[in-house]
Design a protein around this motif. Sequence first.
Motif, PDB file in Angstrom:
ATOM      1  N   TYR A 130       0.839  -1.199   0.000  1.00 52.84           N
ATOM      2  CA  TYR A 130       0.000   0.000   0.000  1.00 52.84           C
ATOM      3  C   TYR A 130       0.879   1.256   0.000  1.00 52.84           C
ATOM      4  N   GLU A 133       2.559   1.711  -3.411  1.00 56.92           N
ATOM      5  CA  GLU A 133       1.628   2.133  -4.462  1.00 56.92           C
ATOM      6  C   GLU A 133       1.188   3.580  -4.291  1.00 56.92           C
ATOM      7  N   THR A 134       0.868   3.967  -3.065  1.00 58.23           N
ATOM      8  CA  THR A 134       0.256   5.286  -2.833  1.00 58.23           C
ATOM      9  C   THR A 134       1.267   6.358  -2.435  1.00 58.23           C
ATOM     10  N   LEU A 242      -6.467   4.386   7.157  1.00 62.11           N
ATOM     11  CA  LEU A 242      -6.433   3.043   6.582  1.00 62.11           C
ATOM     12  C   LEU A 242      -7.212   2.047   7.437  1.00 62.11           C
ATOM     13  N   ALA A 266      -9.276   4.661   2.818  1.00 64.85           N
ATOM     14  CA  ALA A 266      -8.668   3.562   2.057  1.00 64.85           C
ATOM     15  C   ALA A 266      -8.713   2.278   2.876  1.00 64.85           C
ATOM     16  N   SER A 267      -8.767   1.137   2.182  1.00 62.13           N
ATOM     17  CA  SER A 267      -8.833  -0.144   2.889  1.00 62.13           C
ATOM     18  C   SER A 267      -7.940  -1.172   2.227  1.00 62.13           C
ATOM     19  N   ILE A 268      -7.537  -2.150   3.008  1.00 57.69           N
ATOM     20  CA  ILE A 268      -6.767  -3.293   2.515  1.00 57.69           C
ATOM     21  C   ILE A 268      -7.477  -4.557   2.976  1.00 57.69           C
ATOM     22  N   GLU A 269      -7.786  -5.444   2.042  1.00 62.39           N
ATOM     23  CA  GLU A 269      -8.424  -6.710   2.385  1.00 62.39           C
ATOM     24  C   GLU A 269      -7.366  -7.796   2.555  1.00 62.39           C
ATOM     25  N   GLN A 281      -4.697  -7.877  -0.475  1.00 63.81           N
ATOM     26  CA  GLN A 281      -4.921  -6.895  -1.535  1.00 63.81           C
ATOM     27  C   GLN A 281      -3.634  -6.114  -1.748  1.00 63.81           C
ATOM     28  N   ARG A 283      -3.119  -4.084  -4.623  1.00 64.32           N
ATOM     29  CA  ARG A 283      -3.362  -2.897  -5.433  1.00 64.32           C
ATOM     30  C   ARG A 283      -4.733  -2.331  -5.098  1.00 64.32           C
ATOM     31  N   GLN A 284      -4.802  -1.016  -4.922  1.00 68.03           N
ATOM     32  CA  GLN A 284      -6.050  -0.379  -4.526  1.00 68.03           C
ATOM     33  C   GLN A 284      -7.123  -0.441  -5.607  1.00 68.03           C
ATOM     34  N   ASN A 285      -6.733  -0.412  -6.849  1.00 67.64           N
ATOM     35  CA  ASN A 285      -7.718  -0.343  -7.929  1.00 67.64           C
ATOM     36  C   ASN A 285      -7.855  -1.639  -8.720  1.00 67.64           C
TER      37      ASN A 285
END
Length: 499
Positions: A130, A133-134, A242, A266-269, A281, A283-285
Amino acid sequence: MSLKALGAKIFARRIRKKVNKWASNPTRTQERVFNQLINTAKNTSFGVDHHFEKIKTFSDFAKHVPIRDYEQLKPYVNRVVEGEKDILWPGKPLYFAKTSGTTSGAKYIPLTKDSIPTHIRAARNAILCYIEETGKTDFVDGSMIFLQGSPELSEKNGVKLGRLSGIVAHYVPKYLQKNRMPSWETNCIEDWEQKVEAIVEETVDKNMTVISGIPPWVQMYFEKLQEKTNKTIGELFKGFELFIYGGVNFEPYKSTFEKLIGRKVASIELYPASEGFFAFQDRQNEKGMLLQLDSGMFYEFVKADEFFNENPKRLTIGEVEKGVNYVMLVSSNAGLWAYNVGDTIMFTSRSPYRVVVSGRIKHFISAFGEHVIGKEVEEALKIGAEATGVLINDFTVAPQVNPEDSELPYHEWFIEFSETPQDVETLALAIDNSLRKQNTYYDDLIKGKILRTLKVTVVPKDGFKNYMKSIGKLGGQNKLPRLSNDRKIADVLSAMINK
């Protein structure tokens, strides 16, 4: 930018390169893992019994090692629990992760010195991906909370025993320990309601930037905070950036969370289980979670609609297709072999391999041959809720085979709302229409007047919490089954509602 944030950014780039390396070579990575597992375990009791010395290929493995669930592996696990060594994996495990089985009673899943680090690395790498990427790192300087089970451990024949989330609490990196919440004492509180109250008191005035846990229990925490402060979570925790979750699909809770928070976060699964940390997860998209192919686990997949055949075809990673419902099997450095985790998954991508959890192989409704699965009911509820503007707290679904007044059978949806809508029938019809579009068998049964359209039964506020409490599974990593092929849960809920 703080030193910690700068270090996180540099470390994130390094880890992302490592992840990309194995993710871009999936077949070779899995072959390497497979050979390591077989060679390491060939002299164990399981390895000797299943002729590991003769296994050179996956075909050999499938010939010698049948698919097993926990009940079928239990004779070996029992020997490990009794203190024997070199049974499923060399030596003794470091821990047993104790879980609640629906048919097996308590399950004891071994965690070894080889498997524990893979759990820790996957959770760490999810956050680092995360960051890479961000580019966002401010949250590392704030307070972080992980809603989990008690870290207190017992012992069984020289091996420590506890809940998975409690075990991994002992492995929090030193650089996170200073700003990690709640306190050790609060985390050890067994009663979930008391624990949440204590967590609220400890965190209400902190700069919470990361919050993690299973959605229904995090929602309970948010609601308690809101009751205490009369503020949205976003107002209370201005640095909250997050949300990290796993265990259940977040979509049914998303609208309620956005209302409680007051803004998008924003979230992470994650896809962790006692048997292994399978995916996260990255990648966010991108839809789906990156399957962990380089974490001491060798995967097999069986098409869900063939799983109960006498000799279902077992597939390796290079043979799977997108959009197909598979039962996932795992062999691991914890000593599990062709083990049926119980989950069904679908691939959303093959380059790299990303998955979504579509349900449980034993959690479905097929009282009339419709074989409705978890992914379908969750998607139908999401569409129905969006169409009618309702906010869902929780839900479960069961068949009603013998309704009163000689009406047609139906699926009964037990739903707890944030605010009960005035027009439940419109929601029921929207859900039903979506389900019919997804599942042709269900649609045919409605058209053929074998079933009538579904019914929604409104569950009062805290109804599901009270149900989980009544069966001793309130909080922690416990999850309410989304659907059942019988009325065991439904009848208890009906009795509670009609008191």
